[in-house]
Design an enzyme around this catalytic site. Structure first.
Site, mmCIF file in Angstrom:
data_model
loop_
_atom_site.group_PDB
_atom_site.id
_atom_site.type_symbol
_atom_site.label_atom_id
_atom_site.label_comp_id
_atom_site.label_asym_id
_atom_site.label_seq_id
_atom_site.Cartn_x
_atom_site.Cartn_y
_atom_site.Cartn_z
ATOM 1 C CB CYS A 113 -0.970 0.001 1.173
ATOM 2 S SG CYS A 113 -2.048 -1.433 1.191
ATOM 3 C CG HIS A 246 -2.954 3.446 2.038
ATOM 4 N ND1 HIS A 246 -3.507 3.113 0.826
ATOM 5 C CD2 HIS A 246 -3.111 2.359 2.847
ATOM 6 C CE1 HIS A 246 -3.967 1.877 0.897
ATOM 7 N NE2 HIS A 246 -3.735 1.394 2.099
ATOM 8 C CG ASN A 276 -6.646 -0.569 1.441
ATOM 9 O OD1 ASN A 276 -5.954 -0.231 0.484
ATOM 10 N ND2 ASN A 276 -6.133 -0.963 2.599
HETATM 11 O O1 UT7 Z 1 -3.601 -0.853 3.682
HETATM 12 C C1 UT7 Z 1 -3.165 -1.118 4.972
HETATM 13 C C2 UT7 Z 1 -3.842 -2.337 5.364
HETATM 14 N N1 UT7 Z 1 -5.006 -2.317 6.093
HETATM 15 C C3 UT7 Z 1 -5.384 -1.463 7.050
HETATM 16 O O2 UT7 Z 1 -4.867 -0.409 7.238
HETATM 17 C C4 UT7 Z 1 -6.464 -1.901 7.939
HETATM 18 C C5 UT7 Z 1 -6.129 -1.570 9.355
HETATM 19 N N2 UT7 Z 1 -7.092 -2.112 10.300
HETATM 20 C C6 UT7 Z 1 -8.379 -1.756 10.323
HETATM 21 O O3 UT7 Z 1 -8.842 -0.979 9.500
HETATM 22 C C7 UT7 Z 1 -9.238 -2.305 11.439
HETATM 23 O O4 UT7 Z 1 -8.417 -2.896 12.396
HETATM 24 C C8 UT7 Z 1 -10.309 -3.307 10.952
HETATM 25 C C9 UT7 Z 1 -11.366 -2.585 10.141
HETATM 26 C C10 UT7 Z 1 -9.654 -4.389 10.117
HETATM 27 C C11 UT7 Z 1 -10.992 -3.954 12.144
HETATM 28 O O5 UT7 Z 1 -11.574 -2.955 12.963
HETATM 29 P P1 UT7 Z 1 -11.348 -2.979 14.538
HETATM 30 O O6 UT7 Z 1 -12.146 -1.876 15.094
HETATM 31 O O7 UT7 Z 1 -9.854 -2.966 14.766
HETATM 32 O O8 UT7 Z 1 -12.000 -4.332 14.950
HETATM 33 P P2 UT7 Z 1 -11.311 -5.622 15.624
HETATM 34 O O9 UT7 Z 1 -10.299 -6.230 14.691
HETATM 35 O O10 UT7 Z 1 -10.840 -5.229 16.979
HETATM 36 O O11 UT7 Z 1 -12.532 -6.580 15.731
HETATM 37 C C12 UT7 Z 1 -13.640 -6.272 16.539
HETATM 38 C C13 UT7 Z 1 -14.688 -7.338 16.337
HETATM 39 C C14 UT7 Z 1 -14.157 -8.746 16.378
HETATM 40 O O12 UT7 Z 1 -15.090 -9.557 17.050
HETATM 41 P P3 UT7 Z 1 -14.826 -10.015 18.568
HETATM 42 O O13 UT7 Z 1 -13.525 -10.756 18.548
HETATM 43 O O14 UT7 Z 1 -14.760 -8.725 19.354
HETATM 44 O O15 UT7 Z 1 -16.006 -10.869 18.866
HETATM 45 C C15 UT7 Z 1 -14.115 -9.147 14.943
HETATM 46 O O16 UT7 Z 1 -14.265 -10.534 14.747
HETATM 47 O O17 UT7 Z 1 -15.281 -7.167 15.041
HETATM 48 C C16 UT7 Z 1 -15.305 -8.416 14.376
HETATM 49 N N3 UT7 Z 1 -15.262 -8.203 12.946
HETATM 50 C C17 UT7 Z 1 -16.361 -8.013 12.218
HETATM 51 N N4 UT7 Z 1 -17.665 -7.964 12.547
HETATM 52 C C18 UT7 Z 1 -18.544 -7.743 11.560
HETATM 53 C C19 UT7 Z 1 -14.175 -8.151 12.151
HETATM 54 N N5 UT7 Z 1 -14.561 -7.926 10.874
HETATM 55 C C20 UT7 Z 1 -15.912 -7.838 10.898
HETATM 56 C C21 UT7 Z 1 -16.890 -7.628 9.910
HETATM 57 N N6 UT7 Z 1 -18.175 -7.577 10.291
HETATM 58 N N7 UT7 Z 1 -16.567 -7.446 8.616
#
Ligand code: UT7
Length: 319
Positions: A113, A246, A276
């Site tokens: 990225c 980005h 993204n």
């Molecule tokens: O280009 C560079 C690469 N990528 C990035 O920059 C992405 C960077 N990271 C992010 O944008 C965020 O960390 C995410 C969007 C990927 C995740 O958001 P978050 O607020 O950090 O959520 P989390 O990973 O802490 O997950 C919270 C909960 C989890 O459930 P539990 O374990 O609390 O029960 C996940 O399983 O949200 C769940 N979850 C979802 N729920 C519904 C993860 N993905 C989803 C989804 N729909 N699509």
């Protein structure tokens, strides 16, 4: 003194739009969750016949057109991509053939990225060093091909597309400063850990990510590299008219702008309708704002990349 300057921009998105609601049938997710946690409402998805070089071709044609140049005027092609058409030849060579301009140097940059910022900094160095006069710098991706569509934590985040700029030698900057960094110790937090061996894919061909680690690291390094880049250019953050981080997640973009004291109206955000698009995200956003007449000639734009590797970087540019 030779500088490099952006003299044309272009972009291309495959026509198929995939709204968040399409995930709801097959995954335990919702439009509300995706919007709230990422700011993404939709992404574009290439059809099976479209490759990165196809998307790059459309973006490049538009960039050349806006620069008033022909493909034959270009003496360097750099394509930033992590989803090349083939293991080799490079997507840049395939793009060169499609543009019908054989002969010039052409190669790919692989910095995920951060790829576009890496490619821009590389082309700037070629031009400032006198090796090139007019470079085509492209970010092109079909991330839809490397997603595990059953993994809700990654597949909802990414989209396909391409963006391009023409960078030309100039008596005035142009690119004031660029800064690139990498820390391979964090390779494991965002990767596609597979390769081709004896005719088989060894490891996983799908993107894997420790989302919250990437999130924290991204906000930290985007803050640091913005400050380092404006300082290198002999400017301050108050001199920046537009910030284009980005386009990973609206929360990363807003947190970065806030830490830097850059008001929301100077933050370029297209992640809501592009998702993204990895190396394509910055040139796609740039072109959209240029064509909308929002980013104008003479304004200073700070472009930032961050992603797998771990890699990050920024370039401060007067348009
Ligand atoms: O280009 C560079 C690469 N990528 C990035 O920059 C992405 C960077 N990271 C992010 O944008 C965020 O960390 C995410 C969007 C990927 C995740 O958001 P978050 O607020 O950090 O959520 P989390 O990973 O802490 O997950 C919270 C909960 C989890 O459930 P539990 O374990 O609390 O029960 C996940 O399983 O949200 C769940 N979850 C979802 N729920 C519904 C993860 N993905 C989803 C989804 N729909 N699509």
């Amino acid at each position: 003194m030779i500088y490099s300057k952006i003299v044309g921009t272009g972009s291309f998105l495959p026509p198929r739009i995939m709204p968040n609601s399409e995930f709801e049938a097959s995954l335990d997710t919702s439009d509300a969750w995706i919007r709230e946690r990422t700011g993404i409402a939709q992404r574009h998805i290439a059809d099976e016949s479209q490759t990165s070089s196809d998307l790059a071709l459309e973006a490049s044609r538009l960039a050349l057109q806006s620069a008033g140049l022909q493909a034959a005027d270009i003496d360097l092609i750099i394509v930033a991509t992590s989803t090349p058409d083939f293991v080799f030849p490079s997507t840049a060579c395939l793009l060169q053939a499609k543009l019908g301009a054989p002969g010039c140097a052409a190669f790919d940059v692989q910095a995920v990225c951060s790829g576009f910022v890496y490619a821009l900094a590389t082309a700037d160095a070629f031009i400032r060093g006198g090796t090139s006069r007019r470079a085509l710098v492209v970010g092109a991706e079909v991330f839809s091909r490397i997603l595990d569509w059953n993994d809700r934590s990654t597949c909802v985040l990414f989209g396909d597309g391409a963006g391009a700029v023409v960078l030309a030698a100039s008596d005035t900057p142009g690119v004031h400063a660029s800064v690139l960094h990498a820390d391979g110790r964090h390779a494991g937090i965002l990767s596609v850990p597979g390769n081709v061996c004896k005719g088989r894919i060894v490891g996983s061909p799908y993107l894997q990510m420790a989302g919250n680690l990437v999130f924290k690291q991204a906000v930290k390094v985007l803050d640091e590299v913005a400050r380092e880049t404006v300082e290198k250019a002999g400017m301050t953050l108050a001199d920046v008219d537009w910030l284009i981080p980005h386009q990973a997640n609206i929360r990363i973009l807003e947190a970065t702008a806030k830490r830097l004291g850059i008001p929301e109206e100077r933050l370029v955000a297209t992640v809501d309708h592009h998702g993204n698009t990895s190396a394509a995200s910055v040139p796609l956003a740039l072109d959209e704002f240029v064509r909308a007449g929002r980013i104008k000639a003479g304004q200073r734009v700070l472009m930032q990349g961050v992603g797998g590797g771990f890699t990050w970087g920024a370039a401060l540019v007067t348009m």
